[in-house]
Design an enzyme around this catalytic site. Structure first.
Site, mmCIF file in Angstrom:
data_model
loop_
_atom_site.group_PDB
_atom_site.id
_atom_site.type_symbol
_atom_site.label_atom_id
_atom_site.label_comp_id
_atom_site.label_asym_id
_atom_site.label_seq_id
_atom_site.Cartn_x
_atom_site.Cartn_y
_atom_site.Cartn_z
ATOM 1 N N ARG A 1 -8.789 -0.485 0.807
ATOM 2 C CA ARG A 1 -7.315 -0.597 0.758
ATOM 3 C C ARG A 1 -6.645 0.692 1.257
ATOM 4 O O ARG A 1 -5.428 0.820 1.226
ATOM 5 C CB ARG A 1 -6.826 -0.879 -0.663
ATOM 6 C CG ARG A 1 -7.519 -2.021 -1.371
ATOM 7 C CD ARG A 1 -6.834 -3.364 -1.194
ATOM 8 N NE ARG A 1 -7.553 -4.390 -1.931
ATOM 9 C CZ ARG A 1 -8.272 -5.365 -1.378
ATOM 10 N NH1 ARG A 1 -8.334 -5.492 -0.059
ATOM 11 N NH2 ARG A 1 -8.895 -6.257 -2.111
ATOM 12 N N LEU B 1 -1.325 -4.290 -6.833
ATOM 13 C CA LEU B 1 -1.087 -3.700 -5.507
ATOM 14 C C LEU B 1 0.351 -3.902 -5.037
ATOM 15 O O LEU B 1 0.826 -3.156 -4.179
ATOM 16 C CB LEU B 1 -2.081 -4.288 -4.498
ATOM 17 C CG LEU B 1 -3.544 -3.882 -4.739
ATOM 18 C CD1 LEU B 1 -4.494 -4.755 -3.928
ATOM 19 C CD2 LEU B 1 -3.767 -2.408 -4.417
ATOM 20 N N GLY C 1 -7.275 6.168 -9.223
ATOM 21 C CA GLY C 1 -6.216 7.000 -9.819
ATOM 22 C C GLY C 1 -6.132 6.844 -11.319
ATOM 23 O O GLY C 1 -5.263 7.432 -11.961
ATOM 24 N N GLU D 1 -11.895 1.024 -14.064
ATOM 25 C CA GLU D 1 -11.434 2.265 -14.712
ATOM 26 C C GLU D 1 -11.093 2.003 -16.186
ATOM 27 O O GLU D 1 -11.429 2.804 -17.066
ATOM 28 C CB GLU D 1 -10.234 2.836 -13.950
ATOM 29 C CG GLU D 1 -10.623 3.294 -12.543
ATOM 30 C CD GLU D 1 -9.489 3.959 -11.793
ATOM 31 O OE1 GLU D 1 -8.492 3.263 -11.494
ATOM 32 O OE2 GLU D 1 -9.576 5.164 -11.512
ATOM 33 N N GLU E 1 -10.770 0.218 -3.558
ATOM 34 C CA GLU E 1 -9.805 1.233 -3.111
ATOM 35 C C GLU E 1 -10.137 1.718 -1.702
ATOM 36 O O GLU E 1 -9.242 1.950 -0.889
ATOM 37 C CB GLU E 1 -9.821 2.440 -4.066
ATOM 38 C CG GLU E 1 -9.147 2.204 -5.398
ATOM 39 C CD GLU E 1 -10.093 1.618 -6.448
ATOM 40 O OE1 GLU E 1 -11.144 1.060 -6.078
ATOM 41 O OE2 GLU E 1 -9.762 1.703 -7.632
#
Ligand code: 1HE
Length: 260
Positions: A137, A68, A142, A114, A134
């Site tokens: 956040r 991050l 992605g 992922e 996500e």
């Protein structure tokens, strides 16, 4: 192939198993750009002896997802290219030369999930937990998560995970299909390695059909899928290795299927 946060090792009598370990322990194996590119390079350059690969993570957690700290100053265009870089790297995992097994423990979150879902088999130990933070956040997946995760657990469950911050424990993760195997805490690597050894004994063309052709058939309309299947079956059967394996069984030289 060198990156201090990624350990690469060849194991097995004929160097047939590649072990790829995230070693960014202090950041819980969070994936920065260097690590993503290193993963891509490893899978693009696997030695030809390799027949199966295992990915695991050092320390208490498999992977804390995207680093991050690298998010802050990206504009929209840079964000697009960054996501596409992840896609390219994880495509190298999913559509590389060999089947890949993820050995999971602790946090398997965000981009860590992922990465895990780009692998062909997931073995989770009892300490594993899965989340997609996500949502909280203020960002979105992605790294291919919106394509791969619904195919495993359905869009409704993924939506719930992201909207509510729901965390699945190891048992529930296996129940809903995030992992195919659940083992006692500390046992994921051993089980993953055992599976890799079995996979490495298959005909490489069959493994290729399973990792490259089956997922495409699954996306095709049924009539096209049947045709692709028939063509793959014809190619696989005509290989000398297939003929020898079938002959070995008919002559009593090959293992029978055993009840587990
Ligand atoms: C990190 C990261 C990270 C840890 N990026 N630095 N992912 C997340 O939102 C998950 C964020 N991480 C966590 O919730 C927790 O760290 C864990 C549950 C994974 C582990 O907890 P714990 O108590 O073992 O470790 P920690 O104390 O939280 O973290 C240790 C250090 O790692 C600390 O840094 P330090 O300098 O204070 O020691 C953390 O800041 C750092 N750290 N996780 C950066 N993710 C392609 S798009 C994908 C989008 C996503 O993946 S979003 C989800 C991101």
């Amino acid at each position: 192939m060198t990156n201090k946060d990624l350990h690469f090792e060849l194991l097995g009598e004929h160097n047939e198993i590649a072990v790829i370990r995230l070693t960014r322990l202090t950041k819980r194996n969070a994936l920065n750009d260097g690590l993503i590119l290193a993963l891509r390079d490893v899978f693009q350059n696997l030695p030809s002896t390799v027949r199966a690969a295992v990915i695991d993570g050092e320390g208490e957690h498999f992977c804390a997802g995207l680093d991050l700290s690298e998010l802050s100053d990206r504009d929209a265009g840079q964000g697009l290219f960054h996501s596409r870089m992840w896609h390219a790297a994880l495509e190298c995992v999913q559509y590389g030369p060999v089947p890949v097994i993820a050995a999971l423990h602790g946090a398997v979150v965000g981009g860590g999930l992922e990465l895990a879902t780009a692998c062909h088999i997931r073995v989770a130990d009892e300490s594993t937990f899965y989340a997609l933070p996500e949502g909280s956040r203020g960002i979105f997946v992605g790294g291919g998560g919106s394509v791969r995760i619904p195919r495993l657990i359905g869009a409704a469950r993924m939506t719930d995970m992201m909207l509510t911050g729901r965390v699945y424990n190891a048992q529930d993760g296996e129940r809903i299909g995030l992992a195919q195997y659940l083992v006692p805490t500390g046992g994921a690597f051993e089980k993953a390695f055992e599976l890799a050894q079995r996979i490495a004994k298959n005909a490489p063309l069959t493994n290729y059909a399973l990792t490259h052709v089956l997922p495409r058939i699954a996306e095709q309309p049924a009539d096209q899928g049947f045709m692709t299947e028939a063509m793959m079956a014809a190619i696989a059967q005509s290989a000398p290795e297939a003929k020898e394996r079938v002959k070995a069984f008919l002559e009593g030289r090959a293992a029978k299927v055993q009840k587990s």
